[in-house]
Design a protein around this motif. Structure first.
Motif, PDB file in Angstrom:
ATOM      1  N   VAL A 137       0.766  -0.623  -0.072  1.00 36.00           N
ATOM      2  CA  VAL A 137      -0.114   0.251  -0.165  1.00 36.00           C
ATOM      3  C   VAL A 137       1.218   1.184   0.356  1.00 36.00           C
ATOM      4  O   VAL A 137       2.200   0.740   0.358  1.00 36.00           O
ATOM      5  CB  VAL A 137      -0.759   0.089   1.476  1.00 36.00           C
ATOM      6  N   HIS A 138       0.179   1.843  -0.132  1.00 35.39           N
ATOM      7  CA  HIS A 138       0.510   3.793  -0.360  1.00 35.39           C
ATOM      8  C   HIS A 138      -0.222   4.682  -0.205  1.00 35.39           C
ATOM      9  O   HIS A 138      -0.805   5.163  -1.536  1.00 35.39           O
ATOM     10  CB  HIS A 138       1.606   4.407  -1.889  1.00 35.39           C
ATOM     11  N   PHE A 139      -0.303   5.110   0.882  1.00 37.99           N
ATOM     12  CA  PHE A 139      -2.154   6.036   0.773  1.00 37.99           C
ATOM     13  C   PHE A 139      -1.797   7.260   0.434  1.00 37.99           C
ATOM     14  O   PHE A 139      -1.069   7.834   0.400  1.00 37.99           O
ATOM     15  CB  PHE A 139      -2.904   5.606   2.516  1.00 37.99           C
ATOM     16  N   LYS A 140      -2.757   8.188   0.634  1.00 41.47           N
ATOM     17  CA  LYS A 140      -2.941   9.310  -0.218  1.00 41.47           C
ATOM     18  C   LYS A 140      -2.862  10.328   0.694  1.00 41.47           C
ATOM     19  O   LYS A 140      -2.151   9.786   2.237  1.00 41.47           O
ATOM     20  CB  LYS A 140      -4.506   9.720   0.046  1.00 41.47           C
ATOM     21  N   SER A 141      -1.020  10.939   0.068  1.00 41.65           N
ATOM     22  CA  SER A 141      -0.302  12.025   1.172  1.00 41.65           C
ATOM     23  C   SER A 141      -1.459  13.083   1.602  1.00 41.65           C
ATOM     24  O   SER A 141      -2.280  12.852   1.491  1.00 41.65           O
ATOM     25  CB  SER A 141       0.721  12.740  -0.145  1.00 41.65           C
ATOM     26  N   GLN A 142      -0.656  13.453   2.863  1.00 40.61           N
ATOM     27  CA  GLN A 142      -0.868  14.731   2.956  1.00 40.61           C
ATOM     28  C   GLN A 142      -1.248  16.367   2.978  1.00 40.61           C
ATOM     29  O   GLN A 142      -1.173  17.191   2.783  1.00 40.61           O
ATOM     30  CB  GLN A 142       0.266  14.851   4.685  1.00 40.61           C
ATOM     31  N   ARG A 143      -0.480  16.256   0.932  1.00 45.04           N
ATOM     32  CA  ARG A 143      -0.124  16.939   0.566  1.00 45.04           C
ATOM     33  C   ARG A 143      -1.928  17.808  -0.148  1.00 45.04           C
ATOM     34  O   ARG A 143      -2.919  16.750  -0.151  1.00 45.04           O
ATOM     35  CB  ARG A 143       0.493  16.612  -1.170  1.00 45.04           C
ATOM     36  N   VAL A 144      -2.263  18.960   0.428  1.00 42.89           N
ATOM     37  CA  VAL A 144      -3.529  19.252  -0.113  1.00 42.89           C
ATOM     38  C   VAL A 144      -3.929  19.774  -1.232  1.00 42.89           C
ATOM     39  O   VAL A 144      -2.890  20.280  -2.183  1.00 42.89           O
ATOM     40  CB  VAL A 144      -3.556  20.317   1.241  1.00 42.89           C
ATOM     41  N   LEU A 145      -4.421  19.657  -1.680  1.00 44.11           N
ATOM     42  CA  LEU A 145      -4.903  19.883  -3.696  1.00 44.11           C
ATOM     43  C   LEU A 145      -5.516  21.443  -3.535  1.00 44.11           C
ATOM     44  O   LEU A 145      -6.591  21.546  -1.842  1.00 44.11           O
ATOM     45  CB  LEU A 145      -6.630  18.983  -3.968  1.00 44.11           C
ATOM     46  N   SER A 146      -4.506  22.421  -4.523  1.00 40.54           N
ATOM     47  CA  SER A 146      -4.891  24.125  -4.028  1.00 40.54           C
ATOM     48  C   SER A 146      -6.890  23.792  -3.921  1.00 40.54           C
ATOM     49  O   SER A 146      -7.157  23.445  -5.346  1.00 40.54           O
ATOM     50  CB  SER A 146      -4.368  24.848  -5.125  1.00 40.54           C
TER      51      SER A 146
ATOM     52  N   VAL B  70      -9.917  22.846   5.882  1.00 42.33           N
ATOM     53  CA  VAL B  70     -10.630  22.160   5.361  1.00 42.33           C
ATOM     54  C   VAL B  70      -9.868  21.400   4.192  1.00 42.33           C
ATOM     55  O   VAL B  70     -10.523  19.779   3.740  1.00 42.33           O
ATOM     56  CB  VAL B  70     -11.521  22.809   4.078  1.00 42.33           C
ATOM     57  N   GLY B  71      -8.907  21.692   3.050  1.00 42.36           N
ATOM     58  CA  GLY B  71      -7.998  21.448   2.465  1.00 42.36           C
ATOM     59  C   GLY B  71      -7.434  20.143   2.906  1.00 42.36           C
ATOM     60  O   GLY B  71      -7.149  18.693   3.190  1.00 42.36           O
ATOM     61  N   THR B  72      -7.226  20.055   4.305  1.00 44.33           N
ATOM     62  CA  THR B  72      -6.462  19.059   5.489  1.00 44.33           C
ATOM     63  C   THR B  72      -6.963  18.134   5.600  1.00 44.33           C
ATOM     64  O   THR B  72      -7.204  16.873   5.690  1.00 44.33           O
ATOM     65  CB  THR B  72      -5.943  19.988   6.144  1.00 44.33           C
ATOM     66  N   MET B  73      -8.533  18.461   6.297  1.00 44.74           N
ATOM     67  CA  MET B  73      -9.423  17.591   6.322  1.00 44.74           C
ATOM     68  C   MET B  73      -9.283  16.639   5.408  1.00 44.74           C
ATOM     69  O   MET B  73     -10.431  15.559   5.519  1.00 44.74           O
ATOM     70  CB  MET B  73     -10.393  18.159   6.990  1.00 44.74           C
ATOM     71  N   GLN B  74      -9.769  16.834   3.649  1.00 45.43           N
ATOM     72  CA  GLN B  74      -9.891  16.729   2.761  1.00 45.43           C
ATOM     73  C   GLN B  74      -9.063  15.418   2.749  1.00 45.43           C
ATOM     74  O   GLN B  74      -9.634  14.317   2.489  1.00 45.43           O
ATOM     75  CB  GLN B  74     -10.276  17.505   1.454  1.00 45.43           C
ATOM     76  N   SER B  75      -7.543  15.161   3.516  1.00 50.15           N
ATOM     77  CA  SER B  75      -6.391  14.975   2.553  1.00 50.15           C
ATOM     78  C   SER B  75      -7.003  13.600   3.747  1.00 50.15           C
ATOM     79  O   SER B  75      -6.159  12.499   2.943  1.00 50.15           O
ATOM     80  CB  SER B  75      -5.384  15.621   2.775  1.00 50.15           C
ATOM     81  N   GLN B  76      -6.999  13.886   5.069  1.00 52.77           N
ATOM     82  CA  GLN B  76      -7.370  12.774   5.717  1.00 52.77           C
ATOM     83  C   GLN B  76      -8.691  11.846   5.497  1.00 52.77           C
ATOM     84  O   GLN B  76      -7.769  10.816   5.111  1.00 52.77           O
ATOM     85  CB  GLN B  76      -7.788  13.129   7.107  1.00 52.77           C
ATOM     86  N   ILE B  77      -9.918  12.718   4.649  1.00 52.32           N
ATOM     87  CA  ILE B  77     -11.245  11.633   4.863  1.00 52.32           C
ATOM     88  C   ILE B  77     -10.162  10.729   3.899  1.00 52.32           C
ATOM     89  O   ILE B  77     -10.847   9.410   3.732  1.00 52.32           O
ATOM     90  CB  ILE B  77     -11.914  12.975   4.100  1.00 52.32           C
ATOM     91  N   SER B  78      -9.637  11.151   2.739  1.00 50.69           N
ATOM     92  CA  SER B  78      -9.434   9.981   1.149  1.00 50.69           C
ATOM     93  C   SER B  78      -8.407   9.475   2.189  1.00 50.69           C
ATOM     94  O   SER B  78      -8.373   7.931   1.362  1.00 50.69           O
ATOM     95  CB  SER B  78      -8.664  11.049  -0.052  1.00 50.69           C
ATOM     96  N   ARG B  79      -7.478   9.256   2.831  1.00 52.13           N
ATOM     97  CA  ARG B  79      -6.811   8.387   3.573  1.00 52.13           C
ATOM     98  C   ARG B  79      -7.281   7.407   3.841  1.00 52.13           C
ATOM     99  O   ARG B  79      -7.051   6.723   4.019  1.00 52.13           O
ATOM    100  CB  ARG B  79      -5.611   9.071   3.992  1.00 52.13           C
TER     101      ARG B  79
END
Length: 334
Positions: free
Chosen positions: A153-162, A184-193
């Motif tokens: 596995v390689h989970f979604k990074s913590q990088r935030v989409l603009s 919001v961006g950080t939360m979306q990254s966490q949700i995806s991961r």
């Protein structure tokens, strides 16, 4: 006295493994011949030192080159389930690195992990789901351990989409945009991961119960295991309150937690450094069969290893000749 059987399972994020003349993400992001020679020598030496039975890799762009490297080291069984994609205008520029797995023993099955549609519906994921990097689900048979299902596995990074396009602004230093990215961006990254982890967790537990097999989930989680996005993956089961057989045959645990050499470590060593701060982002989750603390254990000893000699906490920029992650491994004896 019978000779004890030993196996080693490892994970390594290769950091943009891209053989020249190809580039990663941008035309100028490429290796010169000297850098690439250093890179391959580093990886070869590290794998030889680890001597894995099974190893998973992340950030693989040059699949065939890595396969040849592994086969030269005795890891003659190699698999990917996806391929990097070239840029439409610049075909030597590659995107979407993949995960890979190599083994000294043959795979009995290899497949791309497909999410359960009913689970996606339950999680209210109405859009067409796609992993950021498609996980590999493979099965291997090892003497003394039996069938093992391994997930690379390689989970979604913590990088935030603009989110700039949502404000009608291209100013990246806009204070409101910065605030939105940090919240919001950080939360979306966490949700995806967390969604990716949920799909793998569900599949691992379901496969354990249906096939009665040992399980390993190995790779770059891009977050700490105790984070809200991932902590459910090692939740213990509640005490039994019925007369039914105990429900203790499935589950995942951080292999570090039952390694017999952890007493010599003050804390779990970091596998990645960012701005001088160390974090544990790489994990090997294991099922109960790998726990040597059972009444009648299959595994007699388990040691945890963190190969971080190439990492420098003070380094502020990536050194593409090596990796920005340590390699991790568990070594078990039966």
């Amino acid at each position: 006295m019978a000779h004890s059987q030993q196996y080693c399972f490892a994970s390594l994020n290769l950091l943009n493994f891209t053989a020249p003349p190809f580039s990663f993400y941008q035309p100028h992001e490429t290796y010169n011949d000297t850098q690439w020679q250093s890179k391959t020598q580093f990886i070869t030496g590290l794998i030889e030192h680890i001597n894995p039975t099974v190893i998973v890799f992340q950030e693989v762009f040059s699949v065939e080159v890595l396969e040849a490297l592994c086969k030269d080291l005795g890891l003659i069984h190699f698999a990917v389930v996806d391929m990097p994609q070239p840029d439409s205008m610049y075909p030597t520029v590659l995107f979407n690195p993949v995960v890979a797995v190599a083994s000294t023993h043959p795979f009995t099955s290899v497949e791309a992990l497909e999410p359960c549609p009913e689970l996606l519906e339950y999680l209210n994921n109405q859009q067409q789901f796609k992993f950021n990097r498609t996980p590999i689900k493979c099965k291997i048979e090892l003497e003394g351990l039996g069938p093992i299902v391994c997930y690379a596995v390689h989970f979604k990074s913590q990088r935030v989409l603009s989110m700039a396009h949502m404000l009608g602004s291209s100013e990246q230093d806009d204070p409101l945009l910065t605030l939105l990215h940090e919240t919001v961006g950080t939360m979306q990254s966490q949700i995806s991961r967390s969604l990716e982890a949920s799909i793998i967790y569900y599949d691992a537990l379901k496969t354990q119960r249906e096939q009665n097999c040992a399980t390993l989930v190995m790779g770059d989680f891009n977050d700490q295991l105790h984070s809200p996005a991932l902590s459910f993956m090692t939740q213990t089961f509640p005490p039994q309150i019925s007369s039914n057989p105990p429900f203790d045959s499935v589950g995942l645990f951080d292999s570090y937690s039952f390694a017999d050499n952890t007493v010599s470590l003050a804390e779990k060593p970091a596998t990645h450094f960012y701005k001088g701060k160390g974090n544990v982002l790489d994990y090997i989750l294991a099922s109960k069969k790998f726990n040597p603390n059972q009444i009648k254990p299959t595994v007699k000893t388990l040691t945890y290893h963190n190969y971080d000699g190439h990492l420098d906490a003070k380094r502020t920029e990536e050194d593409i000749r090596y990796s920005d992650h340590s390699a991790i491994a568990i070594k078990v004896s039966l």
